[in-house]
Design a protein around this motif. Sequence first.
Motif, PDB file in Angstrom:
ATOM      1  N   VAL A 135       0.852  -1.187   0.000  1.00 15.10           N
ATOM      2  CA  VAL A 135       0.000   0.000   0.000  1.00 15.10           C
ATOM      3  C   VAL A 135       0.886   1.234   0.000  1.00 15.10           C
ATOM      4  O   VAL A 135       1.902   1.272   0.697  1.00 15.10           O
ATOM      5  CB  VAL A 135      -0.932   0.012   1.237  1.00 15.10           C
ATOM      6  CG1 VAL A 135      -1.784   1.279   1.251  1.00 15.10           C
ATOM      7  CG2 VAL A 135      -1.811  -1.228   1.256  1.00 15.10           C
ATOM      8  N   ASP A 136       0.512   2.238  -0.789  1.00 17.10           N
ATOM      9  CA  ASP A 136       1.313   3.452  -0.863  1.00 17.10           C
ATOM     10  C   ASP A 136       0.408   4.659  -1.068  1.00 17.10           C
ATOM     11  O   ASP A 136      -0.692   4.537  -1.619  1.00 17.10           O
ATOM     12  CB  ASP A 136       2.315   3.355  -2.022  1.00 17.10           C
ATOM     13  CG  ASP A 136       3.358   4.450  -1.972  1.00 17.10           C
ATOM     14  OD1 ASP A 136       3.648   4.944  -0.867  1.00 17.10           O
ATOM     15  OD2 ASP A 136       3.881   4.827  -3.044  1.00 17.10           O
ATOM     16  N   THR A 137       0.845   5.795  -0.605  1.00 18.10           N
ATOM     17  CA  THR A 137       0.101   7.041  -0.822  1.00 18.10           C
ATOM     18  C   THR A 137       1.028   8.060  -1.457  1.00 18.10           C
ATOM     19  O   THR A 137       2.230   8.094  -1.182  1.00 18.10           O
ATOM     20  CB  THR A 137      -0.459   7.605   0.500  1.00 18.10           C
ATOM     21  OG1 THR A 137       0.629   7.812   1.413  1.00 18.10           O
ATOM     22  CG2 THR A 137      -1.471   6.655   1.112  1.00 18.10           C
ATOM     23  N   HIS A 138       0.449   8.883  -2.303  1.00 20.94           N
ATOM     24  CA  HIS A 138       1.205   9.903  -3.020  1.00 20.94           C
ATOM     25  C   HIS A 138       0.318  11.135  -3.075  1.00 20.94           C
ATOM     26  O   HIS A 138      -0.813  11.066  -3.555  1.00 20.94           O
ATOM     27  CB  HIS A 138       1.547   9.397  -4.428  1.00 20.94           C
ATOM     28  CG  HIS A 138       2.614  10.182  -5.115  1.00 20.94           C
ATOM     29  ND1 HIS A 138       2.416  11.460  -5.609  1.00 20.94           N
ATOM     30  CD2 HIS A 138       3.895   9.874  -5.415  1.00 20.94           C
ATOM     31  CE1 HIS A 138       3.525  11.888  -6.174  1.00 20.94           C
ATOM     32  NE2 HIS A 138       4.436  10.945  -6.078  1.00 20.94           N
ATOM     33  N   TYR A 139       0.795  12.258  -2.597  1.00 23.98           N
ATOM     34  CA  TYR A 139      -0.049  13.453  -2.519  1.00 23.98           C
ATOM     35  C   TYR A 139      -0.495  13.927  -3.893  1.00 23.98           C
ATOM     36  O   TYR A 139       0.319  14.083  -4.805  1.00 23.98           O
ATOM     37  CB  TYR A 139       0.690  14.594  -1.818  1.00 23.98           C
ATOM     38  CG  TYR A 139      -0.132  15.868  -1.751  1.00 23.98           C
ATOM     39  CD1 TYR A 139      -1.218  15.959  -0.879  1.00 23.98           C
ATOM     40  CD2 TYR A 139       0.160  16.945  -2.577  1.00 23.98           C
ATOM     41  CE1 TYR A 139      -1.987  17.120  -0.829  1.00 23.98           C
ATOM     42  CE2 TYR A 139      -0.594  18.109  -2.530  1.00 23.98           C
ATOM     43  CZ  TYR A 139      -1.667  18.189  -1.656  1.00 23.98           C
ATOM     44  OH  TYR A 139      -2.431  19.325  -1.609  1.00 23.98           O
ATOM     45  N   VAL A 140      -1.822  14.094  -4.030  1.00 19.79           N
ATOM     46  CA  VAL A 140      -2.400  14.711  -5.225  1.00 19.79           C
ATOM     47  C   VAL A 140      -3.337  15.804  -4.752  1.00 19.79           C
ATOM     48  O   VAL A 140      -4.294  15.553  -4.032  1.00 19.79           O
ATOM     49  CB  VAL A 140      -3.172  13.688  -6.085  1.00 19.79           C
ATOM     50  CG1 VAL A 140      -3.843  14.392  -7.263  1.00 19.79           C
ATOM     51  CG2 VAL A 140      -2.240  12.602  -6.593  1.00 19.79           C
ATOM     52  N   GLN A 141      -3.063  17.029  -5.162  1.00 22.89           N
ATOM     53  CA  GLN A 141      -3.842  18.184  -4.716  1.00 22.89           C
ATOM     54  C   GLN A 141      -5.292  18.099  -5.166  1.00 22.89           C
ATOM     55  O   GLN A 141      -5.591  17.643  -6.270  1.00 22.89           O
ATOM     56  CB  GLN A 141      -3.201  19.447  -5.273  1.00 22.89           C
ATOM     57  CG  GLN A 141      -3.838  20.743  -4.802  1.00 22.89           C
ATOM     58  CD  GLN A 141      -2.976  21.919  -5.220  1.00 22.89           C
ATOM     59  OE1 GLN A 141      -1.762  21.876  -5.118  1.00 22.89           O
ATOM     60  NE2 GLN A 141      -3.610  22.952  -5.716  1.00 22.89           N
ATOM     61  N   GLY A 142      -6.211  18.510  -4.304  1.00 22.37           N
ATOM     62  CA  GLY A 142      -7.623  18.540  -4.656  1.00 22.37           C
ATOM     63  C   GLY A 142      -7.930  19.674  -5.609  1.00 22.37           C
ATOM     64  O   GLY A 142      -7.091  20.526  -5.885  1.00 22.37           O
ATOM     65  N   ARG A 143      -9.142  19.685  -6.102  1.00 22.83           N
ATOM     66  CA  ARG A 143      -9.556  20.740  -7.027  1.00 22.83           C
ATOM     67  C   ARG A 143      -9.650  22.078  -6.301  1.00 22.83           C
ATOM     68  O   ARG A 143      -9.940  22.136  -5.116  1.00 22.83           O
ATOM     69  CB  ARG A 143     -10.908  20.390  -7.653  1.00 22.83           C
ATOM     70  CG  ARG A 143     -10.858  19.107  -8.470  1.00 22.83           C
ATOM     71  CD  ARG A 143     -12.175  18.863  -9.176  1.00 22.83           C
ATOM     72  NE  ARG A 143     -12.151  17.610  -9.914  1.00 22.83           N
ATOM     73  CZ  ARG A 143     -11.622  17.461 -11.120  1.00 22.83           C
ATOM     74  NH1 ARG A 143     -11.082  18.500 -11.724  1.00 22.83           N
ATOM     75  NH2 ARG A 143     -11.631  16.297 -11.723  1.00 22.83           N
ATOM     76  N   THR A 144      -9.415  23.149  -7.041  1.00 21.87           N
ATOM     77  CA  THR A 144      -9.473  24.480  -6.450  1.00 21.87           C
ATOM     78  C   THR A 144     -10.527  25.325  -7.145  1.00 21.87           C
ATOM     79  O   THR A 144     -10.808  25.139  -8.329  1.00 21.87           O
ATOM     80  CB  THR A 144      -8.108  25.198  -6.571  1.00 21.87           C
ATOM     81  OG1 THR A 144      -8.240  26.511  -6.053  1.00 21.87           O
ATOM     82  CG2 THR A 144      -7.644  25.275  -8.015  1.00 21.87           C
ATOM     83  N   ALA A 145     -11.117  26.217  -6.385  1.00 23.78           N
ATOM     84  CA  ALA A 145     -12.146  27.089  -6.951  1.00 23.78           C
ATOM     85  C   ALA A 145     -11.558  28.366  -7.519  1.00 23.78           C
ATOM     86  O   ALA A 145     -12.263  29.230  -8.024  1.00 23.78           O
ATOM     87  CB  ALA A 145     -13.176  27.431  -5.882  1.00 23.78           C
ATOM     88  N   ALA A 146     -10.255  28.531  -7.420  1.00 23.22           N
ATOM     89  CA  ALA A 146      -9.616  29.748  -7.925  1.00 23.22           C
ATOM     90  C   ALA A 146      -9.766  29.838  -9.433  1.00 23.22           C
ATOM     91  O   ALA A 146      -9.913  28.845 -10.130  1.00 23.22           O
ATOM     92  CB  ALA A 146      -8.139  29.734  -7.550  1.00 23.22           C
ATOM     93  N   GLY A 147      -9.718  31.062  -9.969  1.00 20.94           N
ATOM     94  CA  GLY A 147      -9.886  31.237 -11.406  1.00 20.94           C
ATOM     95  C   GLY A 147      -8.639  31.791 -12.050  1.00 20.94           C
ATOM     96  O   GLY A 147      -7.631  32.044 -11.394  1.00 20.94           O
ATOM     97  N   GLY A 148      -8.695  31.965 -13.377  1.00 20.37           N
ATOM     98  CA  GLY A 148      -7.606  32.590 -14.113  1.00 20.37           C
ATOM     99  C   GLY A 148      -6.333  31.763 -14.106  1.00 20.37           C
ATOM    100  O   GLY A 148      -6.339  30.541 -14.108  1.00 20.37           O
TER     101      GLY A 148
END
Length: 210
Positions: free
Chosen positions: A101-114
Amino acid sequence: MGERAAAGGGKWVDVAPERLARWMENFGARHGAYRESGLTLVAADGASAELSPPPGVRAAESVAELVRRAQEPRRLGLLLARKGAVAVGIAEGEELVSSKVDTHYVQGRTAAGGWSQQRFARRRDNQAKAAAADGAGIVGRILLPEVRRLAALVTGGDRSAIDMILAAPSLAPVAALRDGRVLDVPEPRHAVLVSAVAGARAVTILVKEP
């Protein structure tokens, strides 16, 4: 035994191979005497139960044949993936005999624009690719050496994450064993992988009430 609604009506029921005979007895007790039509039970009150062979089991002509084959021990590969977490294992019958088992950080979605949103999207895409590469490496170490002994590969979690991992050219022999069943699992952990063995072995039954 798990249950979930089926598209188009009825419900899906997952039954362990060892409990199939008892499950069919209970089906008859609830709905009356039944007849067999191929792999489908048709009860006196109009209820039906269509049995599907579990991963790694050859097609059967009769319910009795399916029950017998489903109970035979077989070696299954397991690949669970969701976002940056991956769990890979090998099950021998009901037992998980090898795992990682392994984990690797993946950023969640962001509401920021542009530009900010585009930058975050690129970063997230790069992180997802790195996680897939790490997952492919684990699959290569755990499953690839055993591929000729595996009856099937059962996956679970996020289909896109699974597809990215199995897209690695070196894993083509493993991907060729992939079963159509995709287990609905939370973020992969060792305990989740252990629980997934039962789901991978289960006979799936489509039950429709009159």
